[in-house]
Scaffold this active site. Structure first.
Site, mmCIF file in Angstrom:
data_model
loop_
_atom_site.group_PDB
_atom_site.id
_atom_site.type_symbol
_atom_site.label_atom_id
_atom_site.label_comp_id
_atom_site.label_asym_id
_atom_site.label_seq_id
_atom_site.Cartn_x
_atom_site.Cartn_y
_atom_site.Cartn_z
ATOM 1 N NE ARG A 82 -13.593 3.065 1.091
ATOM 2 C CZ ARG A 82 -12.542 2.290 1.369
ATOM 3 N NH1 ARG A 82 -11.592 2.734 2.181
ATOM 4 N NH2 ARG A 82 -12.430 1.087 0.847
ATOM 5 C CE LYS A 184 -11.431 0.938 -3.232
ATOM 6 N NZ LYS A 184 -10.014 1.134 -3.535
ATOM 7 C CD GLU A 220 -4.439 7.448 -0.665
ATOM 8 O OE1 GLU A 220 -4.662 6.339 -0.173
ATOM 9 O OE2 GLU A 220 -5.344 8.192 -1.055
HETATM 10 N N1 PLP Z 1 -5.902 4.157 -0.573
HETATM 11 C C1 PLP Z 1 -6.304 3.879 -1.813
HETATM 12 C C2 PLP Z 1 -6.031 4.874 -2.876
HETATM 13 C C3 PLP Z 1 -6.960 2.670 -2.081
HETATM 14 O O1 PLP Z 1 -7.359 2.370 -3.315
HETATM 15 C C4 PLP Z 1 -7.183 1.757 -1.032
HETATM 16 C C5 PLP Z 1 -7.889 0.506 -1.262
HETATM 17 O O2 PLP Z 1 -9.049 0.374 -1.044
HETATM 18 C C6 PLP Z 1 -6.729 2.087 0.258
HETATM 19 C C7 PLP Z 1 -6.096 3.298 0.437
HETATM 20 C C8 PLP Z 1 -6.946 1.176 1.391
HETATM 21 O O3 PLP Z 1 -8.265 1.212 1.843
HETATM 22 P P1 PLP Z 1 -8.913 -0.022 2.579
HETATM 23 O O4 PLP Z 1 -8.071 -0.296 3.775
HETATM 24 O O5 PLP Z 1 -10.269 0.456 2.951
HETATM 25 O O6 PLP Z 1 -8.909 -1.138 1.627
HETATM 26 C C1 COI Z 2 -8.197 -2.535 -2.226
HETATM 27 O O1 COI Z 2 -7.276 -2.606 -1.419
HETATM 28 O O2 COI Z 2 -9.263 -3.143 -2.069
HETATM 29 C C2 COI Z 2 -8.113 -1.702 -3.402
HETATM 30 O O3 COI Z 2 -9.123 -1.391 -3.973
HETATM 31 C C3 COI Z 2 -6.811 -1.255 -3.881
HETATM 32 C C4 COI Z 2 -6.602 -1.569 -5.317
HETATM 33 C C5 COI Z 2 -5.392 -0.836 -5.745
HETATM 34 C C6 COI Z 2 -6.480 -3.031 -5.568
#
Ligand code: PLP
Ligand code: COI
Length: 340
Positions: A82, A184, A220
């Site tokens: 990612r 991200k 989201e």
């Molecule tokens: N959506 C957003 C905007 C995020 O910042 C995050 C955090 O990483 C997620 C979703 C969840 O992603 P993940 O499950 O890969 O941590």
């Molecule tokens: C994560 O879940 O790792 C993120 O980057 C989300 C952030 C809002 C802390």
């Protein structure tokens, strides 16, 4: 390995400095070998690309102590991949995916004393990030970059842990169609700060973002994907090109289907369907699964039948199975758990 004397069970989601971090620099078209350093500060030109035009992206993953005392990470290869997508979209050089996973192992090993013990409720959060470090004044990509990875022990993202939260439908948008919502980028978070402070001031825990074009579909929150459970026990999760492809959400879809025999629907979810769901949750690395008890849409309350006291029963099953896999209590699918 002797652990640090930290009150693990009372940690919130905050930063505290740990012993070592990984640093690699990109110059003249190549990444250097990278080092672990004790220096937690960064010095750079006042005109750095990150400071002027926010050329930066990041990742987030966690290290866990398993029931039998091993230190492990959850699917770091997906964070590497990612981050590659984020870098390409932001015209930044890709840090090789195999080297990313190797750096995760190095940085966790170097901070093993900060990996919270099994059963403490805390984990070691790992934050990889990259930024344009050389000077740019015309709008263009930097020529030099720094890739870093630090760790910090954390507790629950939302105060109260497994207690359901209340969120509001937000009038500001997070991501434009064909924008950067699916990567991200630091800029996605900078532009969410105004409305997260406003939401907190008004007594809400988070913002629910809708699709910017039609404001009809659920996207989201600022830091997590949504999961919904239907009254007949299906997992439904929003599909959109402008939400971040959460690794937790993708894992839960597989867990639901393969471990719990549930039906899974990854599709557009209309705001006006919310009232039909039995349970709602936020999922992400930081959020794990945080139950949502109530969504407020401009004064109209949508209260999920699971209530404001505890996680709904299906969400709880998903939570127990996912965290069981992460903590080594339940056998993981091939490749999900990486030993440090
Ligand atoms: N959506 C957003 C905007 C995020 O910042 C995050 C955090 O990483 C997620 C979703 C969840 O992603 P993940 O499950 O890969 O941590
Ligand atoms: C994560 O879940 O790792 C993120 O980057 C989300 C952030 C809002 C802390």
């Amino acid at each position: 390995m002797e652990k640090k004397n930290i009150d693990w069970s009372n940690l919130g989601f905050g930063y505290q400095v740990t012993d070592k971090r990984f640093v690699s620099n990109y110059k003249n078209g190549a990444w250097d070998d990278g080092v672990l350093t004790e220096d937690a500060t960064i010095t750079m030109t006042e005109c750095a690309g990150v400071l002027q035009y926010a050329q930066t992206c990041f990742e987030g993953l966690k290290a866990y102590t398993t029931e039998d005392g091993r230190t492990v990470c959850f699917r770091p290869d997906l964070n590497a991949s990612r981050m590659k997508d984020s870098c390409i979209r932001l015209r930044m050089p890709v840090f090789p995916e195999d080297r990313f996973v190797e750096a995760v192992k190095q940085v966790v090993r170097a901070n093993e004393a900060y990996v919270p013990p099994y059963g403490s409720g805390a984990t070691l959060y790992i934050r990889p990030y990259m930024f344009g470090s050389s000077a740019v004044i015309g709008v263009k990509p930097a020529e030099e970059y720094q890739f870093r990875m630090f760790t910090t022990p954390v507790g629950p993202y939302f105060k109260g842990g497994a207690k359901p939260i209340t969120i509001r439908v937000c009038d500001y948008d997070r991501a434009a169609p064909n924008g950067t919502g699916h990567i991200k980028a630091g800029l996605n978070y900078a532009m969410s700060l105004y409305q997260i402070v406003e939401a907190h001031d008004l007594g809400y825990d988070e913002n629910m973002y809708l699709d910017a074009a039609t404001r009809t579909y659920v996207e989201e929150t600022g830091g997590a994907n949504f999961i919904f459970i239907t009254k007949d026990g299906k997992l439904v999760t929003p599909k959109s090109d402008s939400i971040l492809p959460s690794i937790t959400r993708r894992s839960l879809m597989e867990v639901a289907e393969k471990y719990l025999g549930m039906q899974v629907e990854h599709r557009e979810v209309r705001l006006d369907e919310l009232q039909d769901f039995a349970e709602c949750g936020l999922c992400g690395t930081a959020a794990v699964i945080s139950p949502v008890g109530k969504v407020v849409d401009h004064g109209k309350e949508i209260c999920f039948p699971s209530g404001m006291e505890e996680m709904g029963p299906v969400t709880k099953k998903l939570y127990d199975t996912l965290t069981g896999i992460q903590m080594g209590r339940i056998e993981a699918p091939e490749g999900w758990i990486v030993e440090i």
